[in-house]
Design a protein around this motif. Structure first.
Motif, PDB file in Angstrom:
ATOM      1  N   UNK A  14       0.785  -1.231   0.000  1.00  0.00           N
ATOM      2  CA  UNK A  14       0.000   0.000   0.000  1.00  0.00           C
ATOM      3  C   UNK A  14       0.811   1.271   0.000  1.00  0.00           C
ATOM      4  N   UNK A  15       2.137   1.171   0.145  1.00  0.00           N
ATOM      5  CA  UNK A  15       2.982   2.366   0.122  1.00  0.00           C
ATOM      6  C   UNK A  15       2.946   2.973  -1.285  1.00  0.00           C
ATOM      7  N   UNK A  16       2.819   4.284  -1.354  1.00  0.00           N
ATOM      8  CA  UNK A  16       2.640   4.931  -2.661  1.00  0.00           C
ATOM      9  C   UNK A  16       3.761   5.887  -3.039  1.00  0.00           C
ATOM     10  N   UNK A  63       7.248  -4.047  -1.599  1.00  0.00           N
ATOM     11  CA  UNK A  63       7.262  -2.720  -2.207  1.00  0.00           C
ATOM     12  C   UNK A  63       7.079  -2.869  -3.720  1.00  0.00           C
ATOM     13  N   UNK A  64       6.463  -1.875  -4.320  1.00  0.00           N
ATOM     14  CA  UNK A  64       6.172  -1.914  -5.753  1.00  0.00           C
ATOM     15  C   UNK A  64       6.339  -0.512  -6.318  1.00  0.00           C
ATOM     16  N   UNK A 121      21.065   4.299   7.058  1.00  0.00           N
ATOM     17  CA  UNK A 121      21.885   3.551   8.017  1.00  0.00           C
ATOM     18  C   UNK A 121      23.059   2.879   7.323  1.00  0.00           C
ATOM     19  N   UNK A 122      24.212   2.977   7.955  1.00  0.00           N
ATOM     20  CA  UNK A 122      25.361   2.171   7.549  1.00  0.00           C
ATOM     21  C   UNK A 122      25.727   1.208   8.666  1.00  0.00           C
ATOM     22  N   UNK A 123      24.838   1.105   9.680  1.00  0.00           N
ATOM     23  CA  UNK A 123      25.067   0.222  10.832  1.00  0.00           C
ATOM     24  C   UNK A 123      24.207  -1.033  10.765  1.00  0.00           C
ATOM     25  N   UNK A 124      23.330  -1.086   9.791  1.00  0.00           N
ATOM     26  CA  UNK A 124      22.462  -2.246   9.619  1.00  0.00           C
ATOM     27  C   UNK A 124      22.495  -2.682   8.161  1.00  0.00           C
ATOM     28  N   UNK A 125      22.582  -3.987   7.900  1.00  0.00           N
ATOM     29  CA  UNK A 125      22.353  -4.453   6.529  1.00  0.00           C
ATOM     30  C   UNK A 125      20.860  -4.363   6.220  1.00  0.00           C
ATOM     31  N   UNK A 126      20.527  -3.821   5.060  1.00  0.00           N
ATOM     32  CA  UNK A 126      19.131  -3.665   4.634  1.00  0.00           C
ATOM     33  C   UNK A 126      18.911  -4.546   3.410  1.00  0.00           C
ATOM     34  N   UNK A 127      17.859  -5.357   3.453  1.00  0.00           N
ATOM     35  CA  UNK A 127      17.521  -6.232   2.328  1.00  0.00           C
ATOM     36  C   UNK A 127      16.013  -6.235   2.173  1.00  0.00           C
ATOM     37  N   UNK A 128      15.544  -5.720   1.041  1.00  0.00           N
ATOM     38  CA  UNK A 128      14.119  -5.489   0.832  1.00  0.00           C
ATOM     39  C   UNK A 128      13.640  -6.272  -0.393  1.00  0.00           C
ATOM     40  N   UNK A 129      12.586  -7.040  -0.212  1.00  0.00           N
ATOM     41  CA  UNK A 129      12.065  -7.919  -1.252  1.00  0.00           C
ATOM     42  C   UNK A 129      10.906  -7.249  -1.979  1.00  0.00           C
TER      43      UNK A 129
END
Length: 531
Positions: free
Chosen positions: A82-84, A111-112, A131-139
């Protein structure tokens, strides 16, 4: 065990006019009629009565294609449904980063960027700024493309000089530098360095998913969870324990192809199991998804002429996997979205035909971009088209820009498949799409989003309410080789019922508003809204 007389139901399929009650014994439908008729037949016998209180009774709905484990895990991740806008997506990541211990992974999904204005996903540098203190991985919503920040790339060992894999790729900007996009099997190094969930976490995810499905009126699902669960033993143990603990949800388990050897070592064959869990086809992929432009097309994408998508396997390798499955008497269930992937898939199936006495059919999963010749080839094989009606609500209108005017005639062409005599089964592909089956039914009959009022995208492919319902009942049963025991309400069939609060045949709007009152699986009340 005493039988159960279910009474005061409405709209019972395949029953004569006036029939409002069903008597079940040992999970099987033993009689259908009026309450008075069945009470007279049962005089002197020990049974209990369950009042449906005017609820509408459907054959048990079964989702033919989803991922139960990931549906349960979704509840513990950032959910971008639902994020736009890109800005809203970045804000949610920043909020999550503030409460995540340093070094902890920030995982998100659904996300789309096609729903954003402008249609632009975050760049790796924008994720790094958060952030450079957390690995971020988004599908991405299609589960075939991903985004990562620099810390995730570092942990995965992927650098600017890392080459693309044969079945995957890393996105790059005009300067040739990594932009954060990760496609298909190029995601494997990132998955390898993420902490593995514990057994209790996996079991908890499966419990949540099964209970949620039951509350939506689903009596069962065809699922592929081995990539998440890691082993056949873990999968079988979790479902056995959940059932012993009173979670009465039926599953048909597809086997991701690297687990075929383990299944063989356990002596498992297609159709093995019981009324709660059965072993299905060997699952594999031939391409990706249209949204991330990884679905394999015969001609380049209309809006990106530099690419035609990604083949997960060569034709030779696809043939080898299908042949290996056949040696163990397994059908195959092949994810094929683009027309070129469809050609690869059908060629592999034709190279090693399914034996006529095989207990289960092959599955052609998604079947989104076809043509007349491909449909004829599908028609000649013993296969089920495993379709996801809800994709229309999510993919249109932007999918038309991807494929172009000349390919739209066979785009999500469900009516053409049915007209060709190809049995279709209906699923959600949750968590990619919402699990609610009534959203899928609505999409099948309207070919549009719930909040839209037009005549539908490619309306000539719309299904009737009855045809849509058969996708999730008789179609799902046929895909599991269970047409003789499930999918209809008739004497001798399994006692699977979805009891809802309204008549969904009245209008598409009623489908959207429908809620489950009771879900009965193998004669057991697995969910009741009144409890």
């Amino acid at each position: 065990m005493p039988g159960i007389l279910f009474t005061n139901g409405r709209g019972i399929q395949d029953a004569r006019a006036g029939a409002n009650s069903i008597y079940t014994e040992n999970g099987i439908i033993a009689a259908i009629g009026t309450k008075r008729e069945l009470q007279l037949q049962l005089a002197g016998r020990d049974y209990r009565t369950v009042d449906w209180d005017g609820g509408y009774v459907l054959p048990g709905l079964a989702d033919s294609h989803l991922h139960l484990g990931m549906q349960g895990m979704k509840l513990d991740m950032l959910d971008f449904t639902g994020i736009t806008s890109k800005e809203e997506m970045l804000r949610l990541i920043a909020e999550h980063a503030r409460t995540t211990p340093p070094g902890g992974w920030i995982l998100g999904l659904n996300w789309n960027e096609n729903e954003f204005r402008p249609a632009e996903a975050p760049h790796k540098r924008e994720l790094d700024e958060i952030t450079d203190r957390h690995p971020v991985f988004l599908t991405r919503t299609c589960f075939h493309a991903y985004l990562g920040n620099s810390e995730a790339f570092r942990l995965a060992g992927v650098t600017e000089s890392t080459p693309d894999s044969p079945s995957g790729a890393y996105g790059r900007g005009a300067d040739g530098g990594l932009n954060g996009w990760i496609y298909e099997d190029a995601s494997l190094p990132f998955a390898a360095v993420q902490p593995a969930p514990s057994y209790d976490a996996l079991k908890g995810a499966m419990r949540r998913a099964c209970q949620h499905a039951l509350s939506l009126g689903l009596t069962g699902a065809h699922t592929e969870d081995l990539r998440l669960l890691g082993s056949m033993d873990t999968m079988l143990r979790i479902h056995r324990e959940l059932r012993e603990e009173g979670v009465y949800f039926r599953t048909h388990q597809l086997l991701y192809y690297p687990f075929l050897q383990e299944a063989e070592e356990l002596g498992l064959r297609p159709g093995d199991g019981d009324e709660w869990l059965r072993i299905g086809a060997v699952k594999l992929f031939s391409d990706g998804a249209i949204g991330g432009r990884t679905a394999l097309l015969a001609r380049p994408y209309s809006d990106a002429p530099h690419t035609s998508g990604i083949a997960i396997h060569t034709q030779a390798r696809l043939n080898e996997i299908v042949a290996a499955a056949r040696r163990s008497a397994f059908p195959v269930a092949v994810h094929a979205i683009g027309d070129a992937a469809a050609d690869l898939t059908l060629t592999a199936m034709e190279s090693a035909p399914l034996p006529k006495d095989a207990p289960l059919p092959d599955r052609f999963i998604h079947a989104q971009v076809l043509n007349a010749a491909l449909v004829e080839r599908m028609r000649a094989l013993r296969l089920i088209a495993d379709i996801q009606p809800r994709f229309v609500a999510s993919d249109f209108p932007w999918v038309l820009d991807r494929v172009g005017e000349e390919r739209k005639k066979y785009l999500y062409a469900w009516r053409k498949l049915l007209a060709a005599g190809i049995t279709c089964a209906g699923g959600s592909d949750a968590p990619i799409e919402p699990l609610n089956p009534f959203l899928g039914l609505h999409a099948a009959v309207t070919r549009r989003k719930p909040d839209e009022t037009h005549s539908g995208y490619l309306p000539e492919e719309k299904l009737t309410a009855a045809e849509a319902l058969r996708l999730f009942t008789e179609g799902s049963a046929a895909a599991a080789g269970e047409a003789h025991e499930r999918g209809r309400i008739a004497v001798g069939m399994r006692a699977d019922f979805t009891v809802i609060d309204r008549d969904i045949s009245a209008s598409a709007e009623e489908m959207l508003a429908a809620e489950a009152r009771m879900t009965v699986v193998n004669g057991k009340i697995a969910y009741s809204a009144s409890r």
